[in-house]
Design a protein around this motif. Sequence first.
Motif, mmCIF file in Angstrom:
data_model
loop_
_atom_site.group_PDB
_atom_site.id
_atom_site.type_symbol
_atom_site.label_atom_id
_atom_site.label_comp_id
_atom_site.label_asym_id
_atom_site.label_seq_id
_atom_site.Cartn_x
_atom_site.Cartn_y
_atom_site.Cartn_z
ATOM 1 N N ARG A 58 -3.832 17.621 0.496
ATOM 2 C CA ARG A 58 -3.320 16.410 1.135
ATOM 3 C C ARG A 58 -4.460 15.400 1.331
ATOM 4 O O ARG A 58 -5.611 15.803 1.390
ATOM 5 N N PRO A 59 -4.147 14.111 1.538
ATOM 6 C CA PRO A 59 -2.798 13.551 1.532
ATOM 7 C C PRO A 59 -2.229 13.468 0.120
ATOM 8 O O PRO A 59 -2.973 13.318 -0.839
ATOM 9 N N GLU A 214 2.001 10.355 6.856
ATOM 10 C CA GLU A 214 1.257 9.797 5.712
ATOM 11 C C GLU A 214 2.051 8.687 5.032
ATOM 12 O O GLU A 214 1.514 7.621 4.726
ATOM 13 N N ALA A 215 3.327 8.952 4.788
ATOM 14 C CA ALA A 215 4.142 7.973 4.055
ATOM 15 C C ALA A 215 4.250 6.662 4.834
ATOM 16 O O ALA A 215 4.239 5.575 4.256
ATOM 17 N N ARG A 216 4.335 6.756 6.153
ATOM 18 C CA ARG A 216 4.412 5.550 6.991
ATOM 19 C C ARG A 216 3.156 4.698 6.827
ATOM 20 O O ARG A 216 3.228 3.486 6.641
ATOM 21 N N ARG A 217 1.992 5.374 6.872
ATOM 22 C CA ARG A 217 0.726 4.641 6.693
ATOM 23 C C ARG A 217 0.643 4.050 5.289
ATOM 24 O O ARG A 217 0.222 2.905 5.097
ATOM 25 N N VAL A 227 8.229 -1.742 6.441
ATOM 26 C CA VAL A 227 8.777 -0.399 6.236
ATOM 27 C C VAL A 227 9.826 -0.496 5.120
ATOM 28 O O VAL A 227 10.379 -1.565 4.869
ATOM 29 N N PRO A 228 10.106 0.626 4.466
ATOM 30 C CA PRO A 228 11.110 0.599 3.403
ATOM 31 C C PRO A 228 12.504 0.397 3.983
ATOM 32 O O PRO A 228 12.710 0.563 5.184
ATOM 33 N N ASP A 229 13.462 0.038 3.124
ATOM 34 C CA ASP A 229 14.845 -0.095 3.578
ATOM 35 C C ASP A 229 15.489 1.273 3.771
ATOM 36 O O ASP A 229 16.380 1.424 4.596
ATOM 37 N N ALA A 230 15.047 2.249 2.975
ATOM 38 C CA ALA A 230 15.629 3.582 3.104
ATOM 39 C C ALA A 230 14.598 4.651 2.785
ATOM 40 O O ALA A 230 13.682 4.432 1.986
#
Length: 389
Positions: A58-59, A214-217, A227-230
């Motif tokens: 990771r990440p 991780e994905a949020r960062r 942020v993504p829509d979905a």
Amino acid sequence: MSMAEPTPDGRFGEFGGRFLPEALVPACLELESAFRSAWADPGFRAELDGLLRDYAGRPSPLTEAANLSERLGVRVLLKRDELNHTGSHKINNVLGQALLCRRMGKRRLVAETGAGQHGVATATAAALFGFECMVYMGEVDVERQAHNVFRMTLLGAEVRPVSSGARTLKDAVNEAMRDWVSSVTTTHFCLGSVMGPHPYPWMVRELQRVIGDEARRQCAELLDGGVPDAVVACVGGGSNAAGIFAGFVDTSARLVGVQPAGGAAIGRGLPGVVHGSKSMLLQDEHGQVSEAQSISAGLDYPGVGPEHAHLAAGGRAEYPSVVDAEVLEAFRLLSRTEGIIPALEPAHALAWVVREAGRDLPRGSTVVVNLCGRGDKDVAQVMALTHRS
Ligand SMILES: *Cc1c(COP(=O)(O)O)cnc(C)c1O
């Protein structure tokens, strides 16, 4: 809605809890208190972070799937958890539980496995930590997944075929719990998803939230703080979905957990108790647990983690389903357009995106798909299906 801690008795709304034989209650209480103290201990967290980085890799990257995006008219970002050591997100949970096992002074892991991915991850951690390891696996799965059985043996684990019930995952969980009852002073039960009695659904979600954090960062960087829509993930027991949802539950992003049509516990199931907690569950007209059916062995579970049942009831997350033909099409499409062969499980998440692009997922949306496993394990199966048709 948030994804906070459950109530003291382990409930998420009306779901979750601890429905257990008397003999296992002290073991769950010991585990809960050990995890609570470990999770608050910076030393434990630093050791786990080190293992996730240096051993698991990771990440994992967030990859812009430009070719697929152009094809679909929606922007697809892939969270690449298939690049982890052992090929899926399972290792995130298992490394945490192995550290916890050692912290509790135990030296033996028992685990259940269906397709074998969780068994392989557990056997891997046991080898690394020098633990004994026993993996329970239904006889039917032992036959279907001979390759993974051999991998576990190579890693030094013992695989115990289970001949009760339908001889699949549900029965393997029962046997692993039985083993745990009789060996609890030396043994930790390393459960593979956000299911089972409290504290497992909460603990496993916390151990998988590294995916979402991780994905949020990574999204913040790629989307200029947006942020993504979905956020889309496949749901078996629901651990990879819970992990990635945890990073976005406080945002405006839609949370979409994609189930196999033959295992859609949310939608086709009813509330019920299995494996120590209350959740949505596939049952026949007599309330007996029925078997899930899907092209991917890793999603063949008749229930779903209780927190997902709760997120669905509160409307914070959605749980559509896809059929096998859509999954195979998505499996081929990602391979062809991006050079990434996904596992059949995350191909469910992709299949929903492919089907709904320009429909439920408006053109121009940005969507993060959790690519939680690699397709190597599924290539032979897809080859056989291809030759048959
Ligand atoms: C085990 C597995 C799943 C299903 O488990 P969840 O707890 O729902 O994440 C999904 N994908 C892969 C690649 C798996 O190995």
